[in-house]
Design a protein around this motif. Structure first.
Motif, PDB file in Angstrom:
ATOM      1  N   GLU A 226      -5.992   6.509  -4.816  1.00 43.31           N
ATOM      2  CA  GLU A 226      -6.646   7.713  -4.589  1.00 43.31           C
ATOM      3  C   GLU A 226      -6.924   8.551  -5.826  1.00 43.31           C
ATOM      4  OE1 GLU A 226      -5.967   9.266  -0.124  1.00 43.31           O
ATOM      5  OE2 GLU A 226      -4.187   9.085  -1.445  1.00 43.31           O
TER       6      GLU A 226
ATOM      7  N   LEU B 235      -8.997  -2.746   5.410  1.00 42.99           N
ATOM      8  CA  LEU B 235      -8.196  -1.942   5.893  1.00 42.99           C
ATOM      9  C   LEU B 235      -8.811  -0.543   6.402  1.00 42.99           C
ATOM     10  CD1 LEU B 235      -5.146  -2.053   3.372  1.00 42.99           C
ATOM     11  CD2 LEU B 235      -5.559  -3.079   5.518  1.00 42.99           C
ATOM     12  N   SER B 236      -8.122   0.290   7.202  1.00 42.67           N
ATOM     13  CA  SER B 236      -8.799   1.681   7.592  1.00 42.67           C
ATOM     14  C   SER B 236      -8.579   2.903   6.874  1.00 42.67           C
ATOM     15  CB  SER B 236      -8.853   1.633   9.326  1.00 42.67           C
ATOM     16  OG  SER B 236      -7.457   1.843   9.488  1.00 42.67           O
ATOM     17  N   THR B 237      -7.269   2.813   6.217  1.00 42.57           N
ATOM     18  CA  THR B 237      -6.958   3.969   5.475  1.00 42.57           C
ATOM     19  C   THR B 237      -8.183   4.318   4.516  1.00 42.57           C
ATOM     20  OG1 THR B 237      -4.815   2.810   5.553  1.00 42.57           O
ATOM     21  CG2 THR B 237      -5.074   4.784   4.225  1.00 42.57           C
TER      22      THR B 237
ATOM     23  N   GLU C 140       0.923   5.809   8.433  1.00 40.78           N
ATOM     24  CA  GLU C 140      -0.578   5.438   8.452  1.00 40.78           C
ATOM     25  C   GLU C 140      -1.146   5.766   7.257  1.00 40.78           C
ATOM     26  OE1 GLU C 140      -0.944   5.267  13.284  1.00 40.78           O
ATOM     27  OE2 GLU C 140      -1.671   6.903  12.315  1.00 40.78           O
ATOM     28  N   ALA C 141      -0.704   6.891   6.836  1.00 39.05           N
ATOM     29  CA  ALA C 141      -1.617   7.447   5.610  1.00 39.05           C
ATOM     30  C   ALA C 141      -1.291   6.610   4.345  1.00 39.05           C
ATOM     31  CB  ALA C 141      -1.056   8.855   5.022  1.00 39.05           C
ATOM     32  N   LEU C 142      -0.288   5.829   4.303  1.00 39.43           N
ATOM     33  CA  LEU C 142      -0.042   4.859   3.301  1.00 39.43           C
ATOM     34  C   LEU C 142      -0.235   3.512   3.659  1.00 39.43           C
ATOM     35  CD1 LEU C 142       3.470   6.274   2.056  1.00 39.43           C
ATOM     36  CD2 LEU C 142       1.136   6.514   1.104  1.00 39.43           C
ATOM     37  N   GLY C 143      -1.039   3.448   4.748  1.00 42.44           N
ATOM     38  CA  GLY C 143      -1.587   1.921   5.185  1.00 42.44           C
ATOM     39  C   GLY C 143      -0.720   0.907   5.838  1.00 42.44           C
TER      40      GLY C 143
ATOM     41  N   THR D 204       0.833  -1.202   0.013  1.00 43.70           N
ATOM     42  CA  THR D 204      -0.021  -0.001   0.072  1.00 43.70           C
ATOM     43  C   THR D 204       0.853   1.234   0.002  1.00 43.70           C
ATOM     44  OG1 THR D 204      -0.143  -0.067   2.391  1.00 43.70           O
ATOM     45  CG2 THR D 204      -1.813  -1.183   1.196  1.00 43.70           C
ATOM     46  N   THR D 205       2.030   1.175   0.620  1.00 40.94           N
ATOM     47  CA  THR D 205       3.099   2.309   0.387  1.00 40.94           C
ATOM     48  C   THR D 205       3.401   2.649  -0.812  1.00 40.94           C
ATOM     49  OG1 THR D 205       4.697   0.731   1.068  1.00 40.94           O
ATOM     50  CG2 THR D 205       4.518   2.257   2.804  1.00 40.94           C
TER      51      THR D 205
ATOM     52  N   THR E 282      -1.189   3.300  -2.638  1.00 38.78           N
ATOM     53  CA  THR E 282      -2.571   4.244  -2.120  1.00 38.78           C
ATOM     54  C   THR E 282      -2.738   5.428  -2.994  1.00 38.78           C
ATOM     55  OG1 THR E 282      -2.036   3.319   0.208  1.00 38.78           O
ATOM     56  CG2 THR E 282      -3.426   5.315  -0.176  1.00 38.78           C
TER      57      THR E 282
ATOM     58  N   LYS F 256       2.653   9.149  11.264  1.00 35.62           N
ATOM     59  CA  LYS F 256       1.482   9.834  10.403  1.00 35.62           C
ATOM     60  C   LYS F 256       1.882   9.492   8.874  1.00 35.62           C
ATOM     61  CE  LYS F 256      -0.084  14.167   9.719  1.00 35.62           C
ATOM     62  NZ  LYS F 256       0.458  15.609   9.822  1.00 35.62           N
TER      63      LYS F 256
END
Ligand code: ASP
Length: 324
Positions: free
Chosen positions: A210, A225-227, A284-287, A202-203, A206, A281
């Motif tokens: 998006e 996933l929650s992202t 997390e933004a990248l899962g 996902t890094t 994502t 942060k």
């Protein structure tokens, strides 16, 4: 004390003093994949914060892609054990021993294990021009294009290879695999429509998901996933590939024989980075999930890698894939 003991004591204290100043020049993180891919991104983000715990020395990223990450790992296994060359690798540390008949290093014997960085799910993505819009449609498209589907990966031993291998096994369909030096360049070709599908961390996916640049079909973890950009994606398990579960981890390694004072300093710098709010942060933004359990310690990470080798080895051997 005789003169020989005196000389030895002086040498030992001089060596200890030298390591106390570590690092006194830039530290190179070897990334065993091409620039622009997920491992590279983790390394670059990590390098920024790692330097704070390394006397503020610059942290340089060197991309040594090829052969599923084994070329870069081999380079670090043979590097001077002084903490100025380290390796950021992933699950390929645990899968390569089952894939390569002549792996030029021994994963458990040729490295000092510094500690684990993060865990990252994978996503199954496809070129934006694919006629399928969800996993069921993708499956139908794959079945009606047997022998024609191009599956990109980063070579035998890469995370994308492992995921793609399990995917083909689960569907009982063989695809044409197209190997790259990393999924950075593979993603470029997926965006350009030269390849059809790929599994990637996902890094790396994502932002493309998006931005609507690639089609996303599923995640490889047992839970959704929650992202935000990924939350709608079904798991492969719920999509009918029961038990499908691939999570990638990244970790730091130094060449065997690197003094403990040095690996301790690297480990302390790693622990500092994993508590850095900005780094957490960004991950997390990248899962990705930054490691917060004892696998951040070298010895515990090594036990985890041993368990991963035991877990993946038989599945890979059953698939009958080998390289020299
Ligand atoms: N995601 C890649 C892999 O398949 C590696 C990379 O380019 O970071 O292992």
């Amino acid at each position: 004390m005789n003169s020989r003991s005196l000389v030895l004591a002086a040498l030992l204290s001089a060596a200890a003093a030298a390591w106390a100043q570590y690092p006194d020049k830039p530290v190179t993180i070897v990334v065993p994949f091409a620039a622009g891919g997920p491992t590279d991104k983790v390394a670059r983000d990590l390098g920024e914060v790692l330097r704070k715990g390394l006397n503020n020395q610059p942290v340089i990223i060197e991309n040594v892609g090829g052969a599923g990450g084994t070329l870069g790992a081999a380079k670090v296994a043979k590097a001077a054990p002084d903490g100025h060359t380290v390796l950021l690798h992933h699950i390929g540390m645990a899968t390569a021993p089952a894939l390569y008949r002549k792996l030029p290093y021994n994963v458990l014997e040729d490295f000092e294990f510094v500690g684990m960085v993060n865990e990252v799910p994978m996503t199954l993505v496809g070129r934006s021009t694919l006629p399928a819009n969800n996993f069921a449609e993708l499956r139908t498209w794959i079945n009606s294009n047997k022998g024609k589907v191009n599956l990109a990966n980063a070579g035998l031993g890469a995370a994308s290879h492992l995921c793609g291998l399990l995917f083909q096994q689960s569907l009982a369909v063989e695809m044409t695999t197209v190997p790259y030096k990393g999924t950075g360049p593979a993603m470029t070709d997926l965006l350009g429509g030269q390849v059809d599908i790929m599994c990637d961390q996902t890094t790396n996916t994502t932002q493309q998901i998006e931005g609507g640049k690639v089609k996303a079909f599923a995640v490889t973890t047992p839970k959704r996933l929650s992202t935000p950009a990924l939350a709608k994606l079904p798991t492969l398990d719920e999509s009918g590939l029961k038990g499908f579960n691939v999570t990638i981890w990244h970790a730091l390694y130094a060449p065997k024989g690197t003094p403990k004072a040095v690996t301790d300093k690297l480990n302390a710098a790693l622990k500092g980075a994993l508590k850095d709010a900005e780094f957490i942060k960004r991950q997390e933004a990248l899962g990705a999930v930054v490691v917060s359990d004892n696998r951040v310690n070298g010895a515990d990470h090594k036990k985890f890698v041993e368990a991963e080798i035991a877990k993946w080895g038989p599945a890979i051997k059953a698939a009958g894939q080998y390289a020299d």
